[in-house]
Scaffold this active site. Structure first.
Site, short mmCIF file in Angstrom:
data_model
loop_
_atom_site.label_atom_id
_atom_site.label_comp_id
_atom_site.label_asym_id
_atom_site.label_seq_id
_atom_site.Cartn_x
_atom_site.Cartn_y
_atom_site.Cartn_z
N ASP A 113 1.98 -2.08 -4.16
CA ASP A 113 2.94 -2.25 -5.25
C ASP A 113 3.92 -1.08 -5.33
O ASP A 113 3.66 0.04 -4.87
CB ASP A 113 2.24 -2.44 -6.59
CG ASP A 113 1.16 -1.40 -6.88
OD1 ASP A 113 0.62 -0.81 -5.92
OD2 ASP A 113 0.86 -1.17 -8.06
N GLU B 119 -2.01 -1.41 -7.89
CA GLU B 119 -2.70 -0.13 -8.06
C GLU B 119 -2.19 0.61 -9.28
O GLU B 119 -2.93 1.37 -9.90
CB GLU B 119 -2.52 0.74 -6.81
CG GLU B 119 -3.36 2.01 -6.80
CD GLU B 119 -2.73 3.19 -7.54
OE1 GLU B 119 -3.48 3.99 -8.12
OE2 GLU B 119 -1.48 3.29 -7.55
#
Length: 386
Positions: free
Chosen positions: A76, A135
């Protein structure tokens, strides 16, 4: 592995890193990133396992198969408008950018998967390649994958982070606690506002908030052993509408970080107690919400010392760095609560990577990709089969 092979892998990974860098996606919405990874994994003829989308899990059966090793990369990006000059590969998505290094993590793990898929006869353990969503948020992608059983058949798990806090050329870890827990909190003070010229007729929540903030600093400086790392930070205060109006409500949002469960519990209790006590003193009411985040990241000692030997064997004694504790947090900690493993910092600090993680001008020094790819490959190649 021959030097020219490693250099070729690194060049391949840099091409993919720069393409990924231009199309960042925020946590939990990495749909195009998933498809990008999926195409490469299919081209490598690796099996894709059925786990929650948009994470992607690839699998390579080993020649022996007594052990299963997991390697993880987060995928991400962050909701930050990128700044600076990236030599033609700036983010093309307004307000979103890879300014933490996850694009590099993806590309490095893809390169390791490429080499292993092309050299299957040398790979003894089974390997799971975890490309993990989300995350950067809570609840995290790691939690979702663990709940789905990602680690049920895994013997050990390893992850890397390209780390601006460690000088380029060094690879480091700790044998135990390495990164902090992180929990967010929100404090709401309900009082009685009024005209700024008549404060005696009000109960001023801004004034009360100032006392609470000062008291929080006393928790870390006067109530906790100074040898025990702990942080309390207020990052946002919301209150008031005009310069001459005392508001009735103030909200404060902050974070607390620790490295032991005992200190974590103590800080939470003291935040709640001190807010209650100060608000009571000034006849205000209050509410405290604790938003649970990630636990402290604690490396397994045996697996960490194994990684240390891999680093020294292939990169040289001088390449290894024994890390202290950083108060940043990482959801890889959830994996390490379930299975032994190690999280590893690959140093990038230097002229190319002079800005810290999450800075709008952060960039990766791609010259370290060779070492990171080699590290992942050799962790698997040297892993004991029994």
């Amino acid at each position: 592995m021959k030097l020219n092979q490693l250099r070729s892998l690194s060049e391949w990974s840099i091409v993919h890193r720069r393409l990924l860098h231009q199309q960042p996606e925020i946590s939990g919405k990495e749909y195009k990133t998933h498809e990008y990874i999926k195409k490469i994994i299919k081209d490598l003829n690796l099996k894709i396992l059925d786990y929650p989308y948009p994470s992607l899990i690839a699998y390579l059966p080993g020649t022996v198969g007594n052990k299963t090793i997991a390697l993880r990369a987060d995928i991400d990006a962050l909701p930050i408008q990128e700044e600076g000059d990236k030599d033609g590969y700036m983010s093309q998505i307004p307000g979103v950018s890879h300014v933490c290094g996850h694009d590099g993590h993806i590309a490095i793990l893809l390169a390791a998967a490429k080499w292993m898929s092309e050299n299957r006869g040398l790979i003894e353990p089974n390997v799971k390649f975890i490309f993990q969503s989300a995350e950067e948020i809570t609840p995290s992608g790691a939690q979702e994958l663990i709940q789905a059983g990602i680690l049920n058949d895994v013997d050990a798990i390893f992850g890397i982070h390209l780390w601006q806090g460690l000088e380029k050329g060094k690879i480091g870890l700790n044998y135990g606690p390495m990164m902090a827990s992180v929990d967010d909190f929100e404090v709401t003070i309900e009082a009685n506002g009024g005209h700024g010229s008549m404060p005696h007729e009000t109960i001023d929540p801004i004034y009360i908030a100032s006392h609470i903030i000062q008291s929080f600093q006393a928790i870390t400086s006067r109530q906790i052993n100074p040898m025990e790392p702990a942080v309390i930070s207020i990052g946002k205060i919301i209150g008031g509408t005009n310069y001459n109006i005392i508001p009735s409500t103030v909200r404060m949002l902050g974070t607390m970080r620790t490295v032991t469960p005992e200190t974590h519990r103590f800080i939470q209790e003291r935040i709640e107690q001190q807010v209650a006590g100060i608000c009571s003193t000034f006849s205000a009411t209050h509410k405290v919400d604790i938003i649970k985040g990630t636990p402290p990241l604690i490396n397994d000692e045996e697996q960490s010392r194994y990684v240390e030997q891999v680093i020294k064997s292939y990169m040289g004694e001088e390449a290894f760095a024994l890390m202290g504790i950083t108060m940043a947090a990482e959801d890889f900690s959830f994996y390490l609560q379930e299975k032994p493993g190690a999280f590893i910092f690959v140093g990038i600090k230097g002229e190319k990577s002079r800005f810290p993680h999450h800075h709008a001008k952060f960039d990766l020094d791609e010259e370290v990709f060779e070492s990171a790819i080699q590290l992942f490959i050799n962790i698997v190649l040297d892993y004991p089969s029994n």
